[in-house]
Design an enzyme around this catalytic site. Structure first.
Site, mmCIF file in Angstrom:
data_model
loop_
_atom_site.group_PDB
_atom_site.id
_atom_site.type_symbol
_atom_site.label_atom_id
_atom_site.label_comp_id
_atom_site.label_asym_id
_atom_site.label_seq_id
_atom_site.Cartn_x
_atom_site.Cartn_y
_atom_site.Cartn_z
ATOM 1 N N HIS A 1 0.406 -0.278 -10.036
ATOM 2 C CA HIS A 1 -0.170 -1.111 -9.397
ATOM 3 C C HIS A 1 -0.413 -2.222 -10.403
ATOM 4 C CE1 HIS A 1 -2.938 -0.675 -5.845
ATOM 5 N NE2 HIS A 1 -3.150 -2.041 -6.243
ATOM 6 N N GLU B 1 -2.023 7.643 -5.658
ATOM 7 C CA GLU B 1 -2.183 7.110 -6.879
ATOM 8 C C GLU B 1 -3.443 7.263 -7.546
ATOM 9 O OE1 GLU B 1 -3.058 2.302 -6.368
ATOM 10 O OE2 GLU B 1 -1.271 2.886 -5.965
ATOM 11 N N ASP C 1 4.972 -0.519 -6.499
ATOM 12 C CA ASP C 1 4.076 -0.553 -7.557
ATOM 13 C C ASP C 1 2.904 -0.010 -7.081
ATOM 14 O OD1 ASP C 1 2.849 -2.298 -9.539
ATOM 15 O OD2 ASP C 1 1.348 -3.290 -8.072
ATOM 16 N N ARG D 1 0.771 -1.187 0.140
ATOM 17 C CA ARG D 1 -0.089 0.069 0.209
ATOM 18 C C ARG D 1 0.843 1.447 0.025
ATOM 19 N NH1 ARG D 1 -3.045 -3.050 -1.585
ATOM 20 N NH2 ARG D 1 -5.017 -3.572 -0.748
#
Length: 329
Positions: free
Chosen positions: A295, A263, A258, A234
């Site tokens: 992601h 985001e 990632d 996260r």
């Protein structure tokens, strides 16, 4: 049951259609769920959300007025949903608790290897017919100390992979996994010790009030010079501005992510024709020892199938008044 699917992407729609097999009336929308798009769920009894959708209090109020009774999350995390407000409004929420821990763990390793062996730089260099090896030196993973913070489903898979590379593994979790200790010589300790002793640190814990900005300037100060930091869990686990300072001072030698704290509205969308408004991620992108993926760690055929099948199962259970076991509200 009529269900509106928000944040539909080309990569996940086929798996949802296949899993549904004509059972439910699905209304696919490419739009993210926001206060402005919530009205598009009119006429549905349920909605299905992606991790980038906004199910905050104000949005839930709009959905409630339209008769939405159920939210099927196409993700394991649910921090984008105001569960307290959902409960107050009588909206049930279910998630996909696990879809493929292997997908996330393997992507984590991909980031580690790509950063270490400078694969992106090497690839770009060769495409320009530059076959020099200068500046591409990496290190052996064998014998390195890796700190795995969080040894649940994903963290435990990563431990097994790293053990195969010959790494010494330190771990931190509220629950110690005796199998990891016995089978892979994992040493459980605290976050401070992991920061002090690890060559590589990888994060695999949920985002809560206690884990928000777990990696801050104080913990970064404890780390070895040149440490590799990886986050596929996260975005909010990391204080990105503190990491940027760590990169500038070379305390952090490699940073692979990632996920990103801001985001929402950025990842999963094509902004190639836009002016990037986020100065923090723009700064991150200037470092040649930073690798960012948007992601995509979950993005395997196996994971997409599992997500779709569990999502439809959760909708089935709600329609039939059964408990799926995946409820979070």
């Amino acid at each position: 049951m009529k269900t509106t699917i928000f944040s539909t992407h080309k990569f996940d729609k086929p798996s949802i259609v296949n899993a549904n097999n004509g059972k439910h009336q699905l209304n696919f929308l490419e739009f993210r769920l926001t206060k402005e798009t919530a009205l598009l769920a009119e006429g549905s009894k349920a909605i299905a959300l992606f991790s980038s959708d906004d199910a905050s209090s104000e949005v839930l109020k709009i959905l409630h007025k339209q008769g939405i009774k159920f939210i099927a999350l196409r993700s394991a995390g649910f921090n984008h949903v105001d569960l307290k407000k959902a409960s107050e409004l009588g909206i049930k929420v279910a998630r996909v608790p696990a879809y493929s821990p292997y997908a996330i763990a393997e992507h984590t390793l991909a980031l580690i290897l790509a950063l270490n062996r400078k694969l992106i730089k090497a690839h770009n260099r060769v495409r320009e017919q530059n076959f020099s090896l200068n500046g591409l030196t990496g290190f052996d993973l064998n014998g390195k100390t890796v700190g795995v913070i969080g040894t649940g489903k994903i963290g435990s898979v990563l431990v097994k992979i790293l053990h195969g590379f010959g790494c010494k593994i330190l771990a931190q979790d509220v629950l110690e996994d005796q199998n990891l200790i016995n089978s892979y010589n994992v040493i459980y300790t605290n976050c401070e010790t992991i920061c002090k002793q690890s060559d590589i640190i990888s994060l695999h814990v949920p985002l809560t009030t206690t884990t928000k900005h777990l990696i801050d300037k104080e913990h970064i100060a404890l780390m070895k010079p040149g440490v590799m930091l990886i986050n596929t869990s996260r975005g909010g686990l990391v204080d990105t501005k503190a990491v940027i300072e760590g990169l500038k001072t070379k305390k952090i030698g490699y940073f692979g992510i990632d996920v990103y704290e801001e985001e929402e509205g950025l990842f999963f969308e094509d902004h190639s024709e836009d002016i990037l408004q986020d100065d923090v991620i723009a700064r991150l992108m200037t470092f040649n020892n930073v690798l960012i993926t948007s992601h995509q760690a979950f993005l395997t055929e196996t994971a997409l199938t599992n997500i779709a099948e569990t999502t439809i199962y959760n909708i089935d259970c709600f329609e039939n008044g059964k408990v799926s076991g995946n409820e979070v509200s």
